[in-house]
Motif scaffolding. Structure first.
Motif, PDB file in Angstrom:
ATOM      1  N   VAL A 135       1.005  -5.830   2.677  1.00 29.47           N
ATOM      2  CA  VAL A 135       0.368  -4.575   2.409  1.00 29.47           C
ATOM      3  C   VAL A 135       0.787  -3.416   3.289  1.00 29.47           C
ATOM      4  N   ALA A 136       0.878  -3.678   4.626  1.00 33.14           N
ATOM      5  CA  ALA A 136       1.054  -2.749   5.659  1.00 33.14           C
ATOM      6  C   ALA A 136       2.677  -2.311   5.377  1.00 33.14           C
ATOM      7  N   TYR A 137       3.513  -3.461   5.163  1.00 26.34           N
ATOM      8  CA  TYR A 137       4.837  -3.041   5.109  1.00 26.34           C
ATOM      9  C   TYR A 137       5.295  -2.176   3.839  1.00 26.34           C
ATOM     10  N   TYR A 138       4.641  -2.470   2.596  1.00 23.73           N
ATOM     11  CA  TYR A 138       4.953  -1.720   1.324  1.00 23.73           C
ATOM     12  C   TYR A 138       4.049  -0.388   1.431  1.00 23.73           C
ATOM     13  N   LEU A 139       3.034  -0.273   1.931  1.00 27.16           N
ATOM     14  CA  LEU A 139       2.394   1.100   2.127  1.00 27.16           C
ATOM     15  C   LEU A 139       3.509   1.851   3.168  1.00 27.16           C
ATOM     16  N   HIS A 140       3.998   1.201   4.153  1.00 26.68           N
ATOM     17  CA  HIS A 140       4.879   2.072   5.083  1.00 26.68           C
ATOM     18  C   HIS A 140       6.049   2.550   4.048  1.00 26.68           C
ATOM     19  N   THR A 141       6.527   1.322   3.491  1.00 29.33           N
ATOM     20  CA  THR A 141       7.758   1.538   2.338  1.00 29.33           C
ATOM     21  C   THR A 141       7.485   2.867   1.626  1.00 29.33           C
ATOM     22  N   VAL A 142       6.471   3.152   1.181  1.00 31.26           N
ATOM     23  CA  VAL A 142       5.971   4.127   0.053  1.00 31.26           C
ATOM     24  C   VAL A 142       5.668   5.258   0.803  1.00 31.26           C
ATOM     25  N   PHE A 184      -3.172   6.346   4.099  1.00 30.89           N
ATOM     26  CA  PHE A 184      -3.975   6.572   3.131  1.00 30.89           C
ATOM     27  C   PHE A 184      -4.627   5.063   2.692  1.00 30.89           C
ATOM     28  N   ALA A 185      -4.491   4.172   3.530  1.00 30.75           N
ATOM     29  CA  ALA A 185      -4.728   2.736   3.201  1.00 30.75           C
ATOM     30  C   ALA A 185      -6.180   2.729   2.778  1.00 30.75           C
ATOM     31  N   GLY A 186      -7.042   3.530   3.385  1.00 31.47           N
ATOM     32  CA  GLY A 186      -8.532   3.239   3.019  1.00 31.47           C
ATOM     33  C   GLY A 186      -9.162   4.267   2.323  1.00 31.47           C
ATOM     34  N   TYR A 236      -9.350   5.886  -1.677  1.00 27.37           N
ATOM     35  CA  TYR A 236      -9.710   5.500  -3.085  1.00 27.37           C
ATOM     36  C   TYR A 236      -8.712   6.353  -4.027  1.00 27.37           C
ATOM     37  N   PRO A 237      -8.553   5.731  -5.215  1.00 23.30           N
ATOM     38  CA  PRO A 237      -7.559   6.391  -6.135  1.00 23.30           C
ATOM     39  C   PRO A 237      -8.026   7.946  -6.386  1.00 23.30           C
ATOM     40  N   LYS A 238      -9.303   8.154  -6.431  1.00 21.22           N
ATOM     41  CA  LYS A 238      -9.617   9.761  -6.903  1.00 21.22           C
ATOM     42  C   LYS A 238      -9.222  10.550  -5.754  1.00 21.22           C
ATOM     43  N   GLN A 239      -8.792  10.170  -4.437  1.00 20.81           N
ATOM     44  CA  GLN A 239      -8.739  11.009  -3.496  1.00 20.81           C
ATOM     45  C   GLN A 239      -7.092  11.421  -3.411  1.00 20.81           C
ATOM     46  N   LEU A 240      -6.414  10.673  -4.363  1.00 18.51           N
ATOM     47  CA  LEU A 240      -4.846  10.692  -4.202  1.00 18.51           C
ATOM     48  C   LEU A 240      -4.614  11.750  -5.438  1.00 18.51           C
ATOM     49  N   SER A 241      -3.176  12.345  -5.190  1.00 18.50           N
ATOM     50  CA  SER A 241      -2.796  13.184  -6.141  1.00 18.50           C
ATOM     51  C   SER A 241      -2.101  12.130  -7.373  1.00 18.50           C
ATOM     52  N   GLY A 242      -1.451  12.618  -8.428  1.00 19.29           N
ATOM     53  CA  GLY A 242      -0.816  11.661  -9.422  1.00 19.29           C
ATOM     54  C   GLY A 242       0.539  11.075  -8.777  1.00 19.29           C
ATOM     55  N   SER A 294       0.608   5.364 -17.118  1.00 23.08           N
ATOM     56  CA  SER A 294      -0.795   5.479 -16.421  1.00 23.08           C
ATOM     57  C   SER A 294      -0.929   4.598 -15.136  1.00 23.08           C
ATOM     58  N   TYR A 295      -1.469   5.114 -14.219  1.00 25.27           N
ATOM     59  CA  TYR A 295      -1.298   4.670 -12.882  1.00 25.27           C
ATOM     60  C   TYR A 295      -1.999   3.089 -12.705  1.00 25.27           C
ATOM     61  N   THR A 296      -2.885   2.790 -13.822  1.00 22.79           N
ATOM     62  CA  THR A 296      -3.497   1.332 -13.815  1.00 22.79           C
ATOM     63  C   THR A 296      -3.999   0.968 -12.397  1.00 22.79           C
ATOM     64  N   LEU A 297      -4.397   1.845 -11.595  1.00 21.90           N
ATOM     65  CA  LEU A 297      -5.161   1.267 -10.420  1.00 21.90           C
ATOM     66  C   LEU A 297      -6.766   1.016 -10.679  1.00 21.90           C
ATOM     67  N   TYR A 298      -7.199   0.311  -9.643  1.00 18.82           N
ATOM     68  CA  TYR A 298      -8.833  -0.028 -10.038  1.00 18.82           C
ATOM     69  C   TYR A 298      -9.225   0.901  -9.102  1.00 18.82           C
ATOM     70  N   PRO A 299     -10.173   1.814  -9.626  1.00 19.33           N
ATOM     71  CA  PRO A 299     -10.812   3.054  -8.980  1.00 19.33           C
ATOM     72  C   PRO A 299     -11.867   2.636  -7.827  1.00 19.33           C
ATOM     73  N   TRP A 300     -12.278   1.114  -8.028  1.00 17.70           N
ATOM     74  CA  TRP A 300     -13.420   0.675  -6.990  1.00 17.70           C
ATOM     75  C   TRP A 300     -12.896   0.167  -5.993  1.00 17.70           C
ATOM     76  N   LEU A 301     -11.422   0.035  -5.889  1.00 20.85           N
ATOM     77  CA  LEU A 301     -10.769  -0.581  -4.791  1.00 20.85           C
ATOM     78  C   LEU A 301     -10.008   0.521  -3.976  1.00 20.85           C
ATOM     79  N   THR A 302      -9.882   0.236  -2.643  1.00 18.86           N
ATOM     80  CA  THR A 302      -9.085   1.255  -1.859  1.00 18.86           C
ATOM     81  C   THR A 302      -7.572   1.004  -2.225  1.00 18.86           C
ATOM     82  N   VAL A 303      -6.756   1.978  -1.539  1.00 23.04           N
ATOM     83  CA  VAL A 303      -5.464   1.834  -1.667  1.00 23.04           C
ATOM     84  C   VAL A 303      -4.644   0.454  -1.321  1.00 23.04           C
ATOM     85  N   ALA A 304      -5.222   0.068  -0.042  1.00 27.92           N
ATOM     86  CA  ALA A 304      -4.868  -1.138   0.406  1.00 27.92           C
ATOM     87  C   ALA A 304      -5.238  -2.492  -0.516  1.00 27.92           C
TER      88      ALA A 304
END
Length: 260
Positions: free
Chosen positions: A125-132, A137-139, A141-147, A94-104
């Protein structure tokens, strides 16, 4: 894949030493794991496979420090781990992301707990978002992302704290077949970039062969490591490798071991 000489010269990054686990259920003692011994060396990607209920997740939770062993111990770089720690990053099914926080903000969560300065957090954060591959999509929210995207964020969050070992508990088990293969390719490419030490559990034999340098097969009731299968395939892999005779031979060997 580390050869025998390289392994003998290197010290294990992760050691599981004589680990057993029992629970008391309705007054009876239920043994889940029986004397598990496992060594994983620096830069190795190792998978555990086994039937449902064989104790794979329990073992991974013990390595993560989330569950204490009944006996035995876990070591990272020779040091006994008494509980959870920043030296081990964890990615769950399960993705265990905090839904009230942005991706970053999700990726930065562990860095905030470490009291890292803001400017350094933003850079990490910028480095690892670039890596993946999720910079744009830094700004979001999890509900806006695919699995698959949610799982990339979870992996980025685990990597951002620079753990010594990445632990993965069937991270692609909830994804559809096509997304799952895309994420396997992504994880293979990511490991090529970072060469972080990885211990991953999965029930998918093809996934285990495709990603790892060694596969350990677990038996159940109680869980034991019954066979180690070296994966003698090229380090750089694409999905067509799954159709090769060498890959299919390894799949037969592991499936046969699981059925015994």
């Amino acid at each position: 894949m580390p050869d025998v000489a390289a392994k003998s010269a290197a010290l294990p990054k992760l050691e599981v030493c004589q680990v057993s686990k029992s629970y008391r259920v309705q007054g009876k003692l239920l043994q889940v794991l029986d004397e598990i011994n496992l060594e994983i060396f620096p830069r190795e990607f190792v998978c555990l496979v086994g039937a449902s209920g064989c104790g794979k997740s329990t073992l991974l939770n013990i390595v993560a420090g989330l569950v204490p062993p009944s006996s035995g111990e876990v070591r990272v770089d020779g040091q006994v781990v008494p509980g959870p720690g920043a030296d081990r990053g964890m990615v769950f099914q399960s993705y265990t992301l905090y839904p009230w926080l942005t991706v970053a903000q999700n990726v930065a969560f562990g860095l905030q707990l470490q009291n890292m300065p803001k400017a350094q957090q933003q850079e990490r954060v910028a480095y690892y978002l670039h890596t993946v591959g999720l910079t744009q999509f830094a700004g979001a929210y999890p509900k806006q992302l695919s699995g698959g995207m949610k799982q990339r964020v979870a992996i980025a969050r685990a990597l951002a704290t620079k753990p010594e070992v990445l632990l993965m508990d069937e991270p692609f088990g909830a994804l559809d077949a096509q997304t799952k293969e895309q994420m396997q390719q992504f994880l293979q490419d990511l490991w090529q970039q970072t060469h972080i030490t990885v211990l991953m559990i999965t029930h998918d034999v093809e996934e285990a062969i495709y990603l790892s340098q060694r596969v350990h097969v677990m038996s159940s009731r109680p869980g034991r490591l019954k066979q180690e299968v070296p994966i003698d395939l090229p380090e750089q892999r694409d999905l067509d490798l799954k159709l090769s005779p060498e890959f299919l031979s390894l799949k037969r060997e592991i499936l046969h071991s699981l059925r015994e």
